[in-house]
Write an enzyme that holds these catalytic residues in place. Structure first.
Site, PDB file in Angstrom:
ATOM      1  N   SER A 252      45.728  47.321  36.908  1.00  0.00           N
ATOM      2  CA  SER A 252      45.772  46.347  38.220  1.00  0.00           C
ATOM      3  C   SER A 252      45.422  47.310  39.295  1.00  0.00           C
ATOM      4  O   SER A 252      44.530  48.251  39.420  1.00  0.00           O
ATOM      5  CB  SER A 252      46.956  45.597  38.278  1.00  0.00           C
ATOM      6  OG  SER A 252      46.770  44.704  39.144  1.00  0.00           O
TER       7      SER A 252
ATOM      8  N   TYR B 169      38.320  40.867  44.813  1.00  0.00           N
ATOM      9  CA  TYR B 169      39.022  41.870  43.837  1.00  0.00           C
ATOM     10  C   TYR B 169      40.426  41.710  43.501  1.00  0.00           C
ATOM     11  O   TYR B 169      40.877  41.649  42.564  1.00  0.00           O
ATOM     12  CB  TYR B 169      38.943  43.261  44.614  1.00  0.00           C
ATOM     13  CG  TYR B 169      39.394  44.485  43.796  1.00  0.00           C
ATOM     14  CD1 TYR B 169      38.797  44.740  42.490  1.00  0.00           C
ATOM     15  CD2 TYR B 169      40.393  44.893  44.181  1.00  0.00           C
ATOM     16  CE1 TYR B 169      39.505  45.763  41.801  1.00  0.00           C
ATOM     17  CE2 TYR B 169      41.071  45.969  43.636  1.00  0.00           C
ATOM     18  CZ  TYR B 169      40.555  46.635  42.453  1.00  0.00           C
ATOM     19  OH  TYR B 169      41.327  47.630  41.578  1.00  0.00           O
TER      20      TYR B 169
ATOM     21  N   LYS C 181      42.813  40.848  40.186  1.00  0.00           N
ATOM     22  CA  LYS C 181      43.658  41.810  39.523  1.00  0.00           C
ATOM     23  C   LYS C 181      44.993  40.865  39.796  1.00  0.00           C
ATOM     24  O   LYS C 181      45.696  41.336  38.754  1.00  0.00           O
ATOM     25  CB  LYS C 181      43.906  43.003  40.682  1.00  0.00           C
ATOM     26  CG  LYS C 181      42.889  43.828  40.345  1.00  0.00           C
ATOM     27  CD  LYS C 181      42.557  44.390  39.055  1.00  0.00           C
ATOM     28  CE  LYS C 181      41.548  45.489  38.886  1.00  0.00           C
ATOM     29  NZ  LYS C 181      41.384  46.023  37.609  1.00  0.00           N
TER      30      LYS C 181
END
Length: 283
Positions: free
Chosen positions: A133, A147, A151
């Protein structure tokens, strides 16, 4: 004792490549995946010279294709979902196609890889799933919204997965790195659409400039980061004592600081809203 089998995605560079080399040199059977062996010939040579193997896998392939390729590997003891990329831009300027690509690569691809590996792990009552992650999942910055969302989704499904597969002696580890000196920032992708003029001079343009200028200046040593990940998985070295004891492995002083800051803010919000939270049940 037979060597463990490691399947590591995103093996063409960065953490993926270094972890392939670390595990292979320790005597494990390593299969690294990357989108193109031709474009990543140097990484292929390094992995094969260390005794590992390389297969081509694009996380944007169909679920059926991903499943077929992962199952063709055979039994997997350690699955490391490392592959991913970073769209650098304001949430408003990201197109539907770009958002879908971000989620496909960073969330759905790893999901399909994991699903393909779990059947064998369940049958053997043994296995480890590692999902790479980012501190961005907990502390998203301007320009990293897509993004961070990908994650955060990966972290959430990992938490649920950990509880689901624990009865089968399968463990899950979420790795939350800070800024490490890999090619991550150099390989970022910008949205096709221009940033609206209103954002010029705001935190969006400032943070975008910071990310672009910080490539190659990150404080984190990728080899040390990979060493800690490997140790936490196999139970040796500095991080070995964490094996089986933590769901999240935070690596990097910056990731530690940011986690503490965001956790303190959450606890403060929780304290402020306690009376409201307690007011909503039936009398």
């Amino acid at each position: 004792m037979a060597p463990s089998v490691w399947f590591i995605t995103g093996a063409s560079n960065g953490f993926g490549l270094l972890l392939c080399l670390k595990a292979a040199k320790a005597g494990h059977k390593v299969i690294g995946s990357m989108r193109s062996k031709t474009k990543s010939a140097d990484a292929v040579q390094q992995i094969e010279s260390a005794g590992g193997q390389v297969v081509e896998l694009d996380l944007n392939e169909s679920k059926e294709s991903i499943t077929q390729k992962v199952k063709a590997v055979g039994p997997i003891d350690y699955l490391v979902n490392n592959a991913g990329f970073f769209i650098l831009g304001a949430v408003e300027q990201v197109t539907a196609e770009e958002a879908q690509l971000q989620m496909q690569t960073n969330f759905f691809g790893p999901l399909y890889v994991t699903q393909a590996a779990l059947e064998g792990m369940r049958s053997r009552r043994s296995g480890t799933v590692v999902n790479l992650s980012s501190i961005a999942a907990k502390d998203p910055q301007p320009t990293s919204g897509m993004y961070a969302a990908s994650k955060a989704a990966l972290e959430s499904v990992s938490e649920s997965l950990a509880a689901e597969v624990a009865p089968f002696n399968i463990s899950v580890l979420i790795v939350e790195p800070g800024a490490f000196r890999t090619n991550f920032l150099a390989a970022y992708s910008e949205p096709a659409g221009a940033l609206p003029a209103d954002y010029e001079g705001t935190t969006v343009s400032q943070v975008r400039g910071y990310f672009a200028a910080n490539d190659g200046k990150q404080a984190g040593d990728p080899q040390k980061g990979v060493d800690r990940i490997y140790e936490a998985l196999v139970g040796e070295g500095l991080a070995g004592a964490l094996k089986g004891k933590v769901l999240r492995l935070v690596i990097g002083p910056d990731a530690l600081r940011r986690n503490r800051k965001i956790n303190d803010k959450f606890l403060a919000d929780l304290a402020l809203s306690e009376e409201v939270a307690l007011s909503t049940d039936f009398d």
